[in-house]
Design a protein around this motif. Structure first.
Motif, mmCIF file in Angstrom:
data_model
loop_
_atom_site.group_PDB
_atom_site.id
_atom_site.type_symbol
_atom_site.label_atom_id
_atom_site.label_comp_id
_atom_site.label_asym_id
_atom_site.label_seq_id
_atom_site.Cartn_x
_atom_site.Cartn_y
_atom_site.Cartn_z
ATOM 1 N N ALA A 185 0.831 -1.211 0.000
ATOM 2 C CA ALA A 185 0.000 0.000 0.000
ATOM 3 C C ALA A 185 0.863 1.257 0.000
ATOM 4 O O ALA A 185 1.977 1.272 0.535
ATOM 5 C CB ALA A 185 -0.925 0.021 1.213
ATOM 6 N N VAL A 186 0.319 2.314 -0.613
ATOM 7 C CA VAL A 186 0.886 3.658 -0.477
ATOM 8 C C VAL A 186 -0.133 4.454 0.317
ATOM 9 O O VAL A 186 -1.318 4.501 -0.041
ATOM 10 C CB VAL A 186 1.114 4.314 -1.853
ATOM 11 N N LEU A 187 0.297 5.076 1.422
ATOM 12 C CA LEU A 187 -0.639 5.833 2.259
ATOM 13 C C LEU A 187 -0.977 7.163 1.595
ATOM 14 O O LEU A 187 -0.230 7.646 0.749
ATOM 15 C CB LEU A 187 -0.016 6.048 3.639
ATOM 16 N N PRO A 188 -2.102 7.765 1.976
ATOM 17 C CA PRO A 188 -2.481 9.026 1.327
ATOM 18 C C PRO A 188 -1.448 10.127 1.584
ATOM 19 O O PRO A 188 -0.737 10.111 2.591
ATOM 20 C CB PRO A 188 -3.821 9.387 1.961
ATOM 21 N N ARG A 189 -1.389 11.061 0.664
ATOM 22 C CA ARG A 189 -0.457 12.187 0.779
ATOM 23 C C ARG A 189 -0.670 12.909 2.115
ATOM 24 O O ARG A 189 -1.806 13.170 2.519
ATOM 25 C CB ARG A 189 -0.761 13.155 -0.367
ATOM 26 N N GLY A 190 0.420 13.218 2.804
ATOM 27 C CA GLY A 190 0.325 13.977 4.052
ATOM 28 C C GLY A 190 -0.110 13.163 5.249
ATOM 29 O O GLY A 190 -0.306 13.706 6.325
ATOM 30 N N PHE A 191 -0.230 11.843 5.101
ATOM 31 C CA PHE A 191 -0.641 11.011 6.240
ATOM 32 C C PHE A 191 0.451 11.026 7.304
ATOM 33 O O PHE A 191 1.615 10.823 7.004
ATOM 34 C CB PHE A 191 -0.887 9.576 5.772
ATOM 35 N N ARG A 192 0.077 11.309 8.537
ATOM 36 C CA ARG A 192 1.062 11.319 9.620
ATOM 37 C C ARG A 192 0.307 11.233 10.935
ATOM 38 O O ARG A 192 -0.678 11.928 11.128
ATOM 39 C CB ARG A 192 1.855 12.617 9.563
ATOM 40 N N VAL A 193 0.742 10.367 11.841
ATOM 41 C CA VAL A 193 0.078 10.284 13.136
ATOM 42 C C VAL A 193 0.916 11.020 14.180
ATOM 43 O O VAL A 193 0.611 12.133 14.551
ATOM 44 C CB VAL A 193 -0.210 8.844 13.572
ATOM 45 N N PHE A 194 1.999 10.426 14.632
ATOM 46 C CA PHE A 194 2.835 11.132 15.610
ATOM 47 C C PHE A 194 4.129 11.580 14.939
ATOM 48 O O PHE A 194 4.307 12.741 14.623
ATOM 49 C CB PHE A 194 3.130 10.235 16.815
ATOM 50 N N ASP A 195 5.030 10.640 14.696
ATOM 51 C CA ASP A 195 6.307 10.987 14.106
ATOM 52 C C ASP A 195 6.267 10.617 12.636
ATOM 53 O O ASP A 195 5.441 9.824 12.208
ATOM 54 C CB ASP A 195 7.417 10.222 14.819
ATOM 55 N N ALA A 196 7.205 11.213 11.883
ATOM 56 C CA ALA A 196 7.250 10.903 10.467
ATOM 57 C C ALA A 196 7.730 9.461 10.300
ATOM 58 O O ALA A 196 8.757 9.069 10.850
ATOM 59 C CB ALA A 196 8.190 11.856 9.755
ATOM 60 N N VAL A 197 6.965 8.657 9.586
ATOM 61 C CA VAL A 197 7.319 7.262 9.337
ATOM 62 C C VAL A 197 7.310 7.056 7.834
ATOM 63 O O VAL A 197 6.394 7.491 7.155
ATOM 64 C CB VAL A 197 6.302 6.308 10.005
ATOM 65 N N GLU A 198 8.369 6.407 7.332
ATOM 66 C CA GLU A 198 8.425 6.190 5.889
ATOM 67 C C GLU A 198 7.906 4.809 5.492
ATOM 68 O O GLU A 198 7.286 4.657 4.448
ATOM 69 C CB GLU A 198 9.863 6.394 5.393
ATOM 70 N N VAL A 199 8.164 3.830 6.343
ATOM 71 C CA VAL A 199 7.714 2.468 6.022
ATOM 72 C C VAL A 199 7.023 1.869 7.244
ATOM 73 O O VAL A 199 7.546 1.932 8.357
ATOM 74 C CB VAL A 199 8.917 1.581 5.607
ATOM 75 N N TRP A 200 5.822 1.344 7.046
ATOM 76 C CA TRP A 200 5.099 0.651 8.104
ATOM 77 C C TRP A 200 5.144 -0.843 7.819
ATOM 78 O O TRP A 200 4.908 -1.258 6.694
ATOM 79 C CB TRP A 200 3.633 1.095 8.158
ATOM 80 N N THR A 201 5.427 -1.631 8.852
ATOM 81 C CA THR A 201 5.373 -3.096 8.703
ATOM 82 C C THR A 201 4.360 -3.622 9.712
ATOM 83 O O THR A 201 4.043 -2.933 10.682
ATOM 84 C CB THR A 201 6.752 -3.726 8.972
#
Lengths: 125, 885
Positions: free
Chosen positions: B265-281
């Motif tokens: 998946a590619v997350l939507p543009r500007g998606f961010r919860v707490f810290d900047a994350v580039e890859v989620w596993t």
């Protein structure tokens, strides 16, 4: 000059309907020019539905009627009591004012007749 | 004229009329009202006491009914007259522009003033709206909550995984719950080569909890998010575009820790919860996610339909109590703190934003006052012309309109320039504020902020223009035509003028004091002795990938080769290795104590270094031979302690030879103090509040996966070319290992960035306000001089010396300034606490700032007053007297 009757004289019917309070004031001035206080007393007495509370309300109505050129200020009549307050203003109807008063009275009469109330009213009494 | 006989109550009625009706109505209808009143009163008298009472009741009712209507009518009439802008608005505005163009100095200043004030207001408003008011970019963001563990004493912890699993199983008020991990930078193999990438795990229901749909692909399935599930990954939109070349997801893989992760998946543009994350596993595919007492996860939930936050709080606390019953001391969670995600994200920035909003409002206020003063000054200078117009039959509405047209002509360009400035400021903020301000990327200048700004500035101009216009349009034709200074009318104008000026000065003082405090704070912070020399040093972050370096010896071998390679380069003066850079003194801390004396436990940092570290950063070392003898396994390990730590553990004795107890996993008695080193601190720390112990990195090879290399270049070498050398050298050692290279000084600067930003903004505001206030003082005094030419002429003719005239005129202009200063200082004292969170070793009532600010302002004001005063002293008495003759 007679109140701008010449040329494009305004049509009295353009001023109808007249507000009840204003109409009561016009009626009060029908017979003769009067002082402000008298106008108020007569208007209040003639029509129980009308209540001109005091000087402020009276002034506002008269100012409005003067702007419409239905009423004008006049000289105190000769029979004004001697020694009276010379700041008392006297008002009289203009020709237009007279015409508008008549037109309004006719309008009301026609309205009553159309509703069949004019005769019934008499019959009830 | 016959004086009418007074009736009782007449004076009361006259008083009521005077209070209740507008002046115009009183002038025209007053006598008649009184006459009607007298007649009515007499008539009532004749009828008896009851009639008198009725008469009064009616008269009062009459007043109450008609007075508000009169006021409304009169306001409407004035408004109509003003609104019509004559019969030809274009011509009226054109005329106003032409009039302003003849003496543009003040007008241009007023336009710029308004632009600056408006820009600051719109910018800060946009930020506040974007950060605090706009809903999060998630579905129904108000239903997303954050859950944290709280112990009996109210301390907060990130939840542990076992607790999270129990919450998930027991909660009914949550429709979905998920755990996510703090991101870590790891070496990741991308299609184009290895890179350091921030990676974090996301638990089951991650996207469902947030209510987010991927821009491409699909979220993790339940199968993927369970122990031993297949390796898959979701990527950030920017990362996918910039680092993966926006490649199709089919067949796209990332190599992490020797495993190959399919990008699903590619997350939507500007998606961010707490810290900047580039890859989620998938978080839950990992087998060991920690004990009940280890706190390592963010936990987010979504309220189920029909449940409120209070329901959830009750339920979660009941669950926590039940779990505490079962697990006792194994869990810290005596309760669960449940907050809305939005509140949690913006926690800590509400105050700074409030501060900025106050500052912007102050500047805007100064700008409006400045505009008003300008209009007033122009009007007063033309007061005789206005009087002539009135005398020739101009209506009051005409004059008000006339002056408002001038205000409008100044306000329109001001609004346009201000909007452009605001747009530029926001673009700049978006660039620099990411990471400093939550949701900074969501800040934008949109139509509503701009419209609000335009309306605000036009409204301000209207208000600023109306007050002077009404004062100037008063009918004192005769006085004005005579050009007398001493009439009540001009005194009133001058009072208004002085009031505007004092208010402007007061607002400015608040701003200047605030900026002074922050400036001193920053200065103190920057001049702190850090205990090491960061200038010209390059820091390198390296994490060795597990698939290349599976065990301790292979890692220490790699570090040894890297140091050797670096030191062999002619550009490199010194190189060293450390597990925690001195810019992060709070990382990796634990307890230390003199062996056998556990009661004297103190906090201390745990540092693994290579001896070259101290030489590279020029940290003084007072120790003999402390190198690790690799053959001495099982024997004592030499350790260095910082001065502060040594003082706290062994206040009286020489620490050398003492044994060091610690919570870092070294058996009691194993660590032996070999010497002392200088203390390293961060700029905001009290000296010596935290010490550290240093051990050779080879003593714990398994713990060296992530380390930092520090490299000092030869004399005169700039950091940029040193960084290139370092990159080249490390490439030689192992091209597969990704590294991040940067200047150490910049790292320190990052810690100061938020204060710098706040300071830059406030300083800008303060400078603008200072300038505006100086301009206002200058304008005020020059106006006074112009008005007093004749008086000055007489004084001079009577023998006053130029110096006396100068002093007199200048002091007259400074009087309102002093009044403003006093009020402003008091206000600044009141606002001080708002600033205290930003102050470093400076009290909110710091005397230096409170002395310097008014002095600065007074200096500016004196200068501004002196110039016109000098002009006044040069007045030729004859010339001056002829002027009014």
């Amino acid at each position: 000059m007679s109140d701008g009757q010449a040329g494009s004289s305004p049509d009295p019917h353009d001023y109808l309907p007249v507000r009840p309070t204003a109409f009561a004031v016009l009626l009060a001035l029908m017979e003769a020019p009067r002082a402000g206080f008298e106008v108020m007393e007569r208007a209040n007495a003639a029509d129980p539905g009308v209540r001109i509370l005091g000087p402020g309300s009276l002034y506002r109505i008269l100012r409005e009627l003067r702007r419409q050129e239905l009423v004008r200020r006049v000289e105190a009549p000769d029979d004004a009591p001697a020694g009276a307050d010379d700041r008392v203003q006297h008002y009289g109807l203009t020709e237009l004012g007279r015409a508008v008063t008549r037109a309004e009275a006719e309008r009301l009469g026609r309205a009553l007749a159309a509703a069949g109330l004019a005769s019934e009213g008499r019959g009830d009494r | 004229m016959i004086e009418p006989r007074r009736v009782s109550g007449e004076r009361l009625y006259r008083f009521l009329v005077a209070c209740a009706y507008p002046a115009r109505f009183r002038r025209r209808g007053g006598p008649e009202l009184m006459a009607v009143f007298r007649q009515g009163r007499r008539a009532a008298d004749a009828r008896g006491p009851g009639a008198v009472a009725t008469f009064w009741l009616r008269t009062l009712a009459d007043l109450a009914c008609t007075a508000p209507r009169e006021w409304a009518d009169s306001a409407a009439a004035l408004g109509r007259g003003v609104m019509l802008l004559g019969r030809d608005p274009v011509r009226e505005l054109g005329l106003a522009a032409w009039r302003l163009g003849r003496a543009p100095g003040h007008a241009v200043l007023a336009v710029l003033t308004l632009a600056v004030g408006l820009a600051s207001m719109v910018t800060v408003y946009s930020v506040v709206r974007g950060v605090l008011l706009q809903p999060l970019a998630f579905e129904e963001p108000g239903r997303i909550v954050r859950l944290r563990e709280a112990d009996g004493e109210g301390r907060l912890y990130w939840p542990s995984y076992p607790n999270f699993v129990d919450w998930r199983e027991r909660s009914r008020a949550l429709g979905a719950i998920t755990a996510l991990e703090y991101p870590r930078v790891r070496p990741v193999r991308l299609p184009g080569g290895a890179a350091r990438v921030s990676v974090a795990g996301a638990g089951r229901d991650f996207l469902r909890t947030l209510g987010v749909r991927p821009a491409r692909g699909r979220g993790f399935t339940g199968d993927e998010n369970r122990p031993g599930g297949p390796p898959v990954a979701m990527v950030d939109h920017g990362f996918w575009r910039d680092r993966l070349g926006a490649a199709p997801l089919e067949g796209l893989t990332l190599g992490i820790d020797g495993e190959s992760f399919d990008v699903v998946a590619v997350l939507p543009r500007g998606f961010r919860v707490f810290d900047a994350v580039e890859v989620w596993t998938p978080l839950e595919r990992r087998k060991d996610l920690g004990q009940r007492g280890s706190h390592g996860y963010h936990v987010l939930g979504r309220l189920a339909g029909g449940h409120s936050l209070d329901d959830l709080r009750r339920e979660m606390n009941a669950i926590a109590s039940a779990l505490k019953e079962i697990h006792g001391a194994d869990t810290q969670a005596a309760a669960v703190l449940t907050t809305r995600l939005r509140d949690d994200l913006v926690e800590g920035v509400e105050r700074p934003l409030a501060l900025l909003l106050v500052a912007a409002a102050l500047v805007f206020g100064v700008a409006c006052l400045n505009l008003a003063t300008t209009v007033l000054a122009r009007g007063m200078a033309r007061s005789r012309e206005l009087a002539v117009r009135l005398a020739l039959g101009a209506r009051r509405a005409d004059l008000v309109r006339h002056l408002l047209a001038e205000t409008g002509v100044m306000a329109l360009p001001g609004a346009v320039v201000g909007s452009l400035l605001a747009a530029a400021a926001l673009a700049y903020l978006r660039r620099v504020a990411v990471g400093l301000l939550p949701r900074a990327q969501e800040v934008s200048l949109d139509a509503s902020a701009l419209l609000t700004g335009l309306v605000l500035s036009l409204l301000a101009a209207l208000v600023a223009g109306t007050v002077p216009a009404l004062v100037l349009a008063r009918r004192d034709v005769a006085g004005r035509l005579r050009g007398r200074d001493g009439t009540d009318d001009t005194r009133r104008q001058r009072r208004l003028w002085n009031g505007f000026l004092a208010a402007q000065v007061a607002l400015t003082v608040v701003l200047v004091v605030g900026s002074g405090l922050l400036l001193r704070s920053l200065w103190t912070a920057l001049s702190v002795d850090l205990g090491y020399r960061p200038e010209g040093v390059v820091a390198v972050d390296v994490t060795l990938p597990e698939y290349l370096y599976p065990d301790g010896p292979s890692m220490t071998g790699c570090w040894g080769r890297a140091l050797e390679e670096l030191r062999s380069r002619p550009d490199v003066a010194a190189a060293g290795l450390v597990n925690v850079l001195p810019t992060e003194t709070q990382a990796l801390i634990g307890m230390a104590w003199p062996a056998g004396d556990q009661d004297n436990r103190v906090w201390a940092g745990w540092r693994m270094v290579d001896p070259g570290f101290f030489a590279t950063l020029e940290i003084p070392v007072n120790a003999g031979d402390w190198g690790l003898r690799l053959d001495g396994r099982g024997g004592p390990v030499p350790a260095l302690v910082s001065e502060g730590l040594a003082d706290r553990l062994w206040p009286k004795d020489d620490p050398r030879g003492e044994s060091l107890g610690n919570s870092f996993g070294w058996r009691e008695g194993r660590l032996r103090v070999a010497g002392e080193v200088g203390e390293v601190r961060e700029w905001w720390q009290d000296p010596g509040w935290l010490g550290a112990m240093y051990v050779d990195y080879r003593a714990a090879p398994e713990a060296t996966r992530t380390m930092h290399l520090v490299v000092r270049g030869g004399a005169g070498l700039d950091v940029g070319s040193l960084a290139a050398t370092v990159r080249g050298a490390l490439e030689e050692v192992d091209p597969e290992v990704p590294v991040t290279v940067g200047s150490l000084q910049e790292r320190i600067g990052e810690g100061l960035a938020d204060r710098r930003l706040a300071l830059a903004v406030l300083l800008g505001f303060a400078l603008a306000a200072l300038l505006l206030a100086a301009v206002a003082v200058y304008g005020a005094v020059s106006y006074t001089v112009a008005r007093r030419t004749r008086e000055v002429g007489i004084r001079r003719a009577l023998g006053a010396r130029p110096g006396q005239v100068r002093r007199r005129v200048a002091l007259g202009g400074l009087l309102p300034v002093t009044a403003g200063l006093a009020v402003g200082l008091l206000a600044a004292l009141g606002l001080g606490p708002l600033l205290s969170a930003y102050l470093f070793e400076v009290a909110p009532e710091d005397p230096a700032a409170f002395l310097a600010a008014p002095l600065l302002l007074l200096l500016a004001a004196t200068l501004a007053a002196w110039l016109p005063a000098r002009r006044a002293a040069r007045v030729d008495p004859l010339e001056a007297l002829r002027l009014d003759g």
